[in-house]
Design a protein around this motif. Sequence first.
Motif, PDB file in Angstrom:
ATOM      1  N   ASN A 112      81.152  69.663  56.024  1.00 42.34           N
ATOM      2  CA  ASN A 112      82.320  68.787  55.893  1.00 42.34           C
ATOM      3  C   ASN A 112      82.069  67.511  55.103  1.00 42.34           C
ATOM      4  OD1 ASN A 112      83.963  70.465  57.633  1.00 42.34           O
ATOM      5  ND2 ASN A 112      82.713  69.709  59.329  1.00 42.34           N
ATOM      6  N   TYR A 113      80.919  67.393  54.478  1.00 38.93           N
ATOM      7  CA  TYR A 113      80.631  66.163  53.748  1.00 38.93           C
ATOM      8  C   TYR A 113      79.467  66.366  52.785  1.00 38.93           C
ATOM      9  CZ  TYR A 113      76.404  65.516  56.527  1.00 38.93           C
ATOM     10  OH  TYR A 113      75.169  65.682  57.083  1.00 38.93           O
ATOM     11  N   GLU A 114      79.342  65.429  51.836  1.00 37.13           N
ATOM     12  CA  GLU A 114      78.170  65.332  50.981  1.00 37.13           C
ATOM     13  C   GLU A 114      77.653  63.908  51.076  1.00 37.13           C
ATOM     14  OE1 GLU A 114      78.763  66.638  46.997  1.00 37.13           O
ATOM     15  OE2 GLU A 114      79.635  68.570  47.585  1.00 37.13           O
ATOM     16  N   ALA A 115      76.341  63.770  51.181  1.00 36.78           N
ATOM     17  CA  ALA A 115      75.740  62.444  51.348  1.00 36.78           C
ATOM     18  C   ALA A 115      74.656  62.220  50.303  1.00 36.78           C
ATOM     19  CB  ALA A 115      75.161  62.302  52.757  1.00 36.78           C
ATOM     20  N   ARG A 116      74.546  60.972  49.892  1.00 39.81           N
ATOM     21  CA  ARG A 116      73.475  60.551  48.979  1.00 39.81           C
ATOM     22  C   ARG A 116      72.660  59.491  49.718  1.00 39.81           C
ATOM     23  NH1 ARG A 116      73.102  59.201  42.908  1.00 39.81           N
ATOM     24  NH2 ARG A 116      71.652  57.435  42.840  1.00 39.81           N
ATOM     25  N   VAL A 117      71.338  59.707  49.797  1.00 33.43           N
ATOM     26  CA  VAL A 117      70.452  58.759  50.462  1.00 33.43           C
ATOM     27  C   VAL A 117      69.453  58.252  49.436  1.00 33.43           C
ATOM     28  CG1 VAL A 117      68.836  58.371  52.356  1.00 33.43           C
ATOM     29  CG2 VAL A 117      70.699  60.026  52.632  1.00 33.43           C
ATOM     30  N   ASP A 118      69.653  57.020  48.977  1.00 30.24           N
ATOM     31  CA  ASP A 118      68.724  56.404  48.031  1.00 30.24           C
ATOM     32  C   ASP A 118      67.575  55.769  48.794  1.00 30.24           C
ATOM     33  OD1 ASP A 118      70.097  57.008  45.645  1.00 30.24           O
ATOM     34  OD2 ASP A 118      71.465  55.310  45.937  1.00 30.24           O
TER      35      ASP A 118
END
Length: 266
Positions: free
Chosen positions: A220-226
């Motif tokens: 249900n989502y897309e995440a970016r972790v820098d």
Amino acid sequence: MSKKRKIKKRAILIMGVVLFFVIYFISFRAFSKISENTQGTKVPTTQEKVDTRSLLDQFKDKSKIYISDGNVSNVRMEEEKVDEFQYSFKEFSKIRTPDSYTPIYEGYTDDEIKFSTDLNVFRVYTVNEEEYYKVPVSYKKEFKEILDTSIYTSFDFIKQYKTWKQVTIDYGDETKKISGWSYDDLASKMVQKRLVGKIQPEKARERSKYKFTINIKADNYEARVDIMGEDYVKIKVNDLISYYEVSNNLYDYIKTDIFKIADDEK
């Protein structure tokens, strides 16, 4: 004749002693039963103190809060988000029960108090009572952002690796795809210390030689972790952003185990 009297007196004395102990034993047992029954039905002299405050005021004292929306369930709010969420209650005003109400967000504390909201009305309730509060129109956007970031950019949510469908990590022009069997290993390195502002993490990212980015695709989502240097991360889901101070285990794991960068590499 005197000898018979002595024997008779002795027999009477012995019978008297025996009778005394029999009566004593019977009396002792009877008294014990009465005492046990009295203790069993004893009414406490002190009763539990009843909290007469409003449910909203009681809710402000809770430190563990879990929140759900239509996509995800039971995400625990970060401590700093709990403070921000509860501080927003000062904007609310109590109202009567609305004619119609369909909640978008729902949640609960670590005891019997629960809450829900459709962003127009905030409901706080228990099994026995409920209260409704009006969310000001001018505050609706900010309130929604607090709730959404509490779910989608929380560490409790982002590291739920069993929901991950695809994970890649970028370093410059190089991209590594993480195998499914390594998801739990990567998640275990995601250990947050606290929610922070953006200035220190952004400065740390600028100074860092190794700039890694984790890309997570889930149902249900897309995440970016820098990875913002060794000690910070920036989590971004759609337009929602949060910064955290973290254990440097995540940085070291990506640098050494994923990209095989030697410690002495310049």
